[in-house]
Motif scaffolding. Structure first.
Motif, PDB file in Angstrom:
ATOM      1  N   ARG A  97      42.131  37.752  42.489  1.00  0.00           N
ATOM      2  CA  ARG A  97      41.744  38.331  41.217  1.00  0.00           C
ATOM      3  C   ARG A  97      41.518  37.218  40.196  1.00  0.00           C
ATOM      4  O   ARG A  97      42.029  36.097  40.329  1.00  0.00           O
ATOM      5  N   LEU A  98      40.780  37.562  39.167  1.00  0.00           N
ATOM      6  CA  LEU A  98      40.608  36.698  38.001  1.00  0.00           C
ATOM      7  C   LEU A  98      40.538  37.626  36.791  1.00  0.00           C
ATOM      8  O   LEU A  98      39.462  37.931  36.268  1.00  0.00           O
ATOM      9  N   ASP A 156      33.165  41.671  41.609  1.00  0.00           N
ATOM     10  CA  ASP A 156      33.650  40.686  40.641  1.00  0.00           C
ATOM     11  C   ASP A 156      34.265  41.370  39.426  1.00  0.00           C
ATOM     12  O   ASP A 156      35.294  40.921  38.902  1.00  0.00           O
ATOM     13  N   ARG A 157      33.648  42.444  38.973  1.00  0.00           N
ATOM     14  CA  ARG A 157      34.204  43.165  37.820  1.00  0.00           C
ATOM     15  C   ARG A 157      35.521  43.852  38.189  1.00  0.00           C
ATOM     16  O   ARG A 157      36.426  43.971  37.361  1.00  0.00           O
ATOM     17  N   GLY A 158      35.642  44.300  39.438  1.00  0.00           N
ATOM     18  CA  GLY A 158      36.891  44.899  39.867  1.00  0.00           C
ATOM     19  C   GLY A 158      38.037  43.906  39.881  1.00  0.00           C
ATOM     20  O   GLY A 158      39.183  44.264  39.608  1.00  0.00           O
ATOM     21  N   LYS A 159      37.731  42.627  40.153  1.00  0.00           N
ATOM     22  CA  LYS A 159      38.764  41.597  40.172  1.00  0.00           C
ATOM     23  C   LYS A 159      39.222  41.203  38.776  1.00  0.00           C
ATOM     24  O   LYS A 159      40.237  40.531  38.625  1.00  0.00           O
ATOM     25  N   MET A 160      38.495  41.618  37.754  1.00  0.00           N
ATOM     26  CA  MET A 160      38.901  41.324  36.381  1.00  0.00           C
ATOM     27  C   MET A 160      39.980  42.272  35.878  1.00  0.00           C
ATOM     28  O   MET A 160      40.533  42.066  34.793  1.00  0.00           O
ATOM     29  N   PHE A 161      40.265  43.314  36.655  1.00  0.00           N
ATOM     30  CA  PHE A 161      41.214  44.349  36.235  1.00  0.00           C
ATOM     31  C   PHE A 161      42.322  44.453  37.276  1.00  0.00           C
ATOM     32  O   PHE A 161      42.283  43.800  38.324  1.00  0.00           O
ATOM     33  N   LEU A 218      46.210  35.007  33.309  1.00  0.00           N
ATOM     34  CA  LEU A 218      46.482  34.123  34.426  1.00  0.00           C
ATOM     35  C   LEU A 218      47.980  33.889  34.568  1.00  0.00           C
ATOM     36  O   LEU A 218      48.696  33.742  33.565  1.00  0.00           O
ATOM     37  N   PHE A 219      48.442  33.828  35.805  1.00  0.00           N
ATOM     38  CA  PHE A 219      49.851  33.519  36.049  1.00  0.00           C
ATOM     39  C   PHE A 219      50.157  32.066  35.687  1.00  0.00           C
ATOM     40  O   PHE A 219      51.303  31.726  35.389  1.00  0.00           O
ATOM     41  N   ARG A 220      49.136  31.238  35.669  1.00  0.00           N
ATOM     42  CA  ARG A 220      49.317  29.843  35.307  1.00  0.00           C
ATOM     43  C   ARG A 220      49.852  29.690  33.893  1.00  0.00           C
ATOM     44  O   ARG A 220      50.584  28.739  33.585  1.00  0.00           O
ATOM     45  N   HIS A 221      49.507  30.629  33.018  1.00  0.00           N
ATOM     46  CA  HIS A 221      50.012  30.575  31.645  1.00  0.00           C
ATOM     47  C   HIS A 221      51.533  30.652  31.627  1.00  0.00           C
ATOM     48  O   HIS A 221      52.198  29.922  30.887  1.00  0.00           O
ATOM     49  N   TYR A 270      49.978  37.389  39.492  1.00  0.00           N
ATOM     50  CA  TYR A 270      50.263  36.188  40.284  1.00  0.00           C
ATOM     51  C   TYR A 270      49.024  35.723  41.047  1.00  0.00           C
ATOM     52  O   TYR A 270      48.797  34.509  41.201  1.00  0.00           O
ATOM     53  N   ASN A 271      48.219  36.662  41.531  1.00  0.00           N
ATOM     54  CA  ASN A 271      47.019  36.326  42.305  1.00  0.00           C
ATOM     55  C   ASN A 271      45.795  36.117  41.422  1.00  0.00           C
ATOM     56  O   ASN A 271      44.695  35.900  41.933  1.00  0.00           O
ATOM     57  N   SER A 272      45.978  36.193  40.100  1.00  0.00           N
ATOM     58  CA  SER A 272      44.879  35.961  39.177  1.00  0.00           C
ATOM     59  C   SER A 272      44.767  34.465  38.876  1.00  0.00           C
ATOM     60  O   SER A 272      45.547  33.914  38.097  1.00  0.00           O
ATOM     61  N   GLY A 273      43.838  33.801  39.511  1.00  0.00           N
ATOM     62  CA  GLY A 273      43.654  32.376  39.316  1.00  0.00           C
ATOM     63  C   GLY A 273      44.633  31.515  40.080  1.00  0.00           C
ATOM     64  O   GLY A 273      44.600  30.282  39.982  1.00  0.00           O
TER      65      GLY A 273
END
Length: 416
Positions: free
Chosen positions: A160-161, A303-308, A170-173, A151-154
């Protein structure tokens, strides 16, 4: 459970109830920073049978912001009573994965043997050295934290991203395909509502909303959307759905009604689901994390941590898989005809806290004195049926263990 800070004089015992108390003066002296500190939380230990209907609060303590060093002596005190006094085997310890609870697991690192991963998921039972006590991160809480990461990805808090091998998660999907589905007459996502998409602080606590988002139906809808950019999100939903099914076996016949072999009772130590959890699910998480570390580009460690997924969620998933597999295999080797993995969840404890709050009516925040009084009432009536408005309700038969009669007890006849 949060309780209001309050002191009440108990006229029966002559004590002031409401101070922090870990059950033993020496433990209080060793673990508490200050004497006579008013408690802000109630810490409860509930015992649940793996092959019986036993559900009982064996102990509760009034604490503040409890630490792992305060939990350590209390936990082993409870284990000693169960093992030595009651002759009950302690197989697992389940908690919600809060920071003190996870640190409690790590304090047993020196007692753990044959570790196959980087996390501590079991320890030798010091009161029965031939057996292990397995640690479990509560699966429903993991489903909620995994959904929150997505949910917090994007979107959401944008903390997160998530990215996996060229695909953004992405939750947007999910939100886009939900709104597209609502625009037509025949819906594909029958269970999704606006409450699943627009989360509030209250809806984030509901397990059902998380499991219905991270579901096979959502994954299938994403895969059939014709958009290749959503395949990473679809794979994540499918993986989390299958993981939850494997760890949420709660009935002997539910798999026949739903035609889902993932929720069959465990009856063999070489069950194919064990291989899937180890070789497919954990491998998926491992490859995902590796892809973020090896991604080309100038990215900081943050930044890499936010990808996971968050480190707490990843650690909890690893603990849950290793403990679930080994605990079920151990029980089957001890003579269990079948094992229901849902027994390794703390839903019953959530129901207990729900009844504690419900006893006060509108005043749903019991004090320390009221907590103890309510506990006696619940224990006497054996009333730990699910709370209708709870965040994990609907998993058990909605009835009391015993019917309590209001008829007066027959009086003894006077001698003439």
């Amino acid at each position: 459970m949060k309780i209001p800070s309050d002191l009440v004089f108990d006229k029966n015992s002559g004590d002031l109830v409401g101070f922090m108390d870990l059950g033993d003066p020496m433990t209080n002296f060793a673990c508490l920073d200050e004497k006579d500190t008013i408690a802000t939380h109630a810490l409860a230990f509930l015992v649940r049978g793996l092959c019986t209907d036993v559900k009982h609060i064996i102990a509760y303590f009034f604490t503040g912001n409890v630490t792992s060093y305060q939990l350590m002596p209390i936990f082993w005190k409870v284990v000693s009573i169960l093992e030595l006094s009651l002759d009950l085997w302690v197989v697992g310890l389940v908690n919600d994965g809060a920071s003190p609870n996870r640190k409690l697991f790590n304090l047993h690192d020196k007692l753990a043997v044959d570790q196959k991963c980087d996390v501590v998921y079991k320890t030798i039972n010091v009161f029965a050295p031939s057996r292990f006590i397995f640690f479990f991160a509560d699966i429903p809480h993991l489903m909620k934290t995994a959904r929150n990461c997505l949910y917090n990805s994007g979107s959401g808090s944008h903390s997160r991203l998530m990215w996996n091998d060229g695909q953004y998660l992405l939750f947007r999907h999910i939100a886009d395909i939900f709104y597209r589905d609502q625009a037509v007459v025949l819906h594909v996502l029958l269970k999704l509502t606006l409450e699943h998409i627009v989360l509030t602080s209250f809806s984030k606590m509901k397990v059902k909303l998380a499991t219905q988002v991270l579901s096979r139906s959502v994954a299938l809808a994403l895969e059939e959307s014709g958009n290749s950019e959503v395949l990473g999100t679809a794979e994540f939903c499918r993986m989390m759905n299958d993981f939850f099914d494997c760890t949420n076996v709660r009935s002997l016949c539910e798999h026949e009604r739903k035609r889902n072999d993932l929720i069959k009772p465990y009856t063999a130590v070489d069950d194919d689901r064990f291989d899937w959890l180890h070789d497919v699910f954990l491998k998926y998480l491992e490859n995902w994390k590796r892809s973020t570390l090896e991604r080309a580009g100038q990215y900081s460690a943050d930044d890499r941590g936010k990808m996971f997924l968050s480190s707490q969620t990843h650690e909890g998933l690893q603990i849950a898989v290793h403990s679930c597999v080994e605990a079920i295999q151990f029980l089957l080797q001890q003579g269990f005809q079948y094992v229901l993995s849902e027994r390794f969840m703390q839903n019953v404890l959530e129901d207990y806290f729900g009844h504690q709050r419900a006893k006060g009516g509108r005043a749903d925040d019991p004090s320390a004195y009221e907590f103890g009084y309510n506990d006696l009432t619940i224990a006497a009536q054996r009333d730990i049926a699910p709370v209708v408005r709870g965040n994990v309700g609907g998993r058990y038969k909605k009835k009391k263990w015993y019917t309590v009669s209001d008829e007066p007890v027959e009086k003894r006849k006077k001698n003439k």
